[in-house]
Design an enzyme around this catalytic site. Sequence first.
Site, PDB file in Angstrom:
ATOM      1  N   HIS A   1     -12.107  -5.402   7.914  1.00 55.48           N
ATOM      2  CA  HIS A   1     -12.458  -5.272   6.498  1.00 55.48           C
ATOM      3  C   HIS A   1     -13.704  -4.422   6.286  1.00 55.48           C
ATOM      4  CE1 HIS A   1      -9.429  -8.261   5.959  1.00 55.48           C
ATOM      5  NE2 HIS A   1      -9.773  -8.599   4.740  1.00 55.48           N
ATOM      6  N   GLU A   4       0.797  -1.229   0.000  1.00 61.84           N
ATOM      7  CA  GLU A   4       0.000   0.000   0.000  1.00 61.84           C
ATOM      8  C   GLU A   4       0.830   1.279   0.000  1.00 61.84           C
ATOM      9  OE1 GLU A   4      -0.978  -2.757   1.479  1.00 61.84           O
ATOM     10  OE2 GLU A   4      -2.969  -3.056   0.603  1.00 61.84           O
TER      11      GLU A   4
END
Lengths: 335, 327
Positions: free
Chosen positions: A139, A70
């Site tokens: 999530h 990321e």
Amino acid sequence: MSAAAEAKAKPINNLAALNLALHDAMAEDPQVLVLGEDVADGQEGGVTGVTRGLSTKFGEKRVRSTPISEQAIIGAAIGASLVGYKPVAEIMLMNFTTVAMDMIVNHAAKLRYMSGGHTNVPIVIRTMTGAGFSTGGQHSDYFEAWFAHTAGLKVVAPSCPEDCYGLLRSAIDDPDPVLVIENMPIYWTPGTAPVSGARVPIGKARIVAEGSDVTLISYSRMVHECQGALAKLGEAGVSAELIDLRSISPWDREAVLASVGKTGRAIIVHEAVVPFGAGAEIAAVISEALFGRLKAPVKRIGAPFTPVPFSKPLETAYLPNAEKIAEAAIALVKG
Amino acid sequence: MLTNTYQPDTATQLEIFRRMALLKANDERTRKMITNGRLMTVYYSYRGQEVIPAAMSVNLKDEDYLCTIYRGIHDMLAKGLPLKALWAEVAGRVDGTCKGKGGPMHLTYPEKGVMVTTGVVGSSMPIANGLAWASQLSGNGRVTVANFGDAASNIGAFHESLNLASVWKLPVIFVCQNNRWGEHTAYHLSTGGERIADRAKGYGMHGIHVNGNDPFAMYSAAREAVERARAGEGPTLIEAMTYRFNGHVFGDADRYIDPAEKAKWIEADPYPIFRARLVETGVASEAELAKIEADFDAEVEAAAEFGLASEYPAAGELTTDVYGVAA
């Protein structure tokens, strides 16, 4: 049939609208790039298919699947944007933006200011989130408050296909970093199709329904829950005005204050946890601007101050819904 | 993994020295002005590390990109950052490179390719990859240099960046200026593995371990890496061994550094060694080199005075440049 009429005749869902926005943006501007995990067609065109077809049409140089990195994803987007490109980076889940916080908060948000305006970072960070599919505590989170709290970033959260298309197009046009929050459970919710090329300006809300007793202020999936509440409110004799903020930072102060000035009551509804959420900022502004004109304290509805649970009944209890919203609004209006 | 494939000609040797002289003069003036109280700034002195950027930058063009860190003024001056704009920025004045709003840790000068300076260890690398990706896409042949220290080789951004650069075959050069110290912690207490250059192999890219205080070795390593990048053959990690003479932040007591170690390195200062060699080998006369140094002393002094005499930014600058289009 006119283009607009034709578009209205065939509803599309949020996912298709986002995909269309990317196709149109990439076709119009060769500087637009897409990068992220699994985004190219060889990797299924995105974990939910938002980027499907792009690499086939525009090539694997402009549409690039990345390693699971990321910081590297956002860093690459930032660097390319400094010299004329318009990267649209995908962070697969909003919880993973945490891995790239240095790039987003210390760099993307601040390079324009720290360079005295000599460089800018016209990137888009698209990210998916939302509870409801039992994906659990890491999530499903909504972190818009963190990013809205960072000067230099913009944050948008569309609820419907027209706004998914229009806000993503505006985000790509924007000379500054824009975070586009996409809710996963409503990816497949159909709505009015966007008109090709139509932009939704960042910072402008949409009045979804007009009313006189209370203003519901919401964004993302919760707009749909608020819409569900409207019917129940109507039955209870409560006239509610519903505002879809669409943009969280900047947000449409003018529209909200005009509405609450009219109704005298405000309820902010978001999926993010209530404490220290975006609703707190909106409530503070309303209270400050309309003190003395309010008929009731400003309320906030959101998730409780817990991680998102896995077990289905707990997850359902976690999420605000039409019933809870209607109940709160009736109580506020009828006392 | 020493490489001696390329030799700098005499003109290049002189140019490398010239840049080293500029860097040394600037560092000395900066420390002098902090010591006598005329300049208030947190300063990360690069004295001792002049060879690396001098030898690197002679292989670069103005339009090549540079990303560096808070101990990076040497990198930026070698790249062509103008002295007056540098001093005004360090002094927080509106004539600075960033209108005084960035300061020494965020000096930016796109005209000479100085795209990002970061105060966060390791963060030069992910952004350097992006600049390299842009060059790859446009086919303009530009290369990007990312500077960082040995301690930065342990942060996540290093690993993510070297891996991505390798997989995407980006025209980027990662220059690790290994001065043996990460803030107050020595290499052997923070870094696994004998040589940082060895890590390159793990990512599938080229690594060069070089004496960063030897202008000839550094020039060769730099040129190899730049040519590899320009040819589209991908990234290189250069681990350039060096030493910092003034500790982490100028003004620190440096109690954590063994005085004998420090003395040994200062005695082996590459600046006078290279200077003497140029005279011995007839590349330049003593008088020529002395003139270069005197000219830079004067130029740096003038820039420092310019900086301190400049205006502070107007109050309204506090709220400009947050966004391009108002939020």
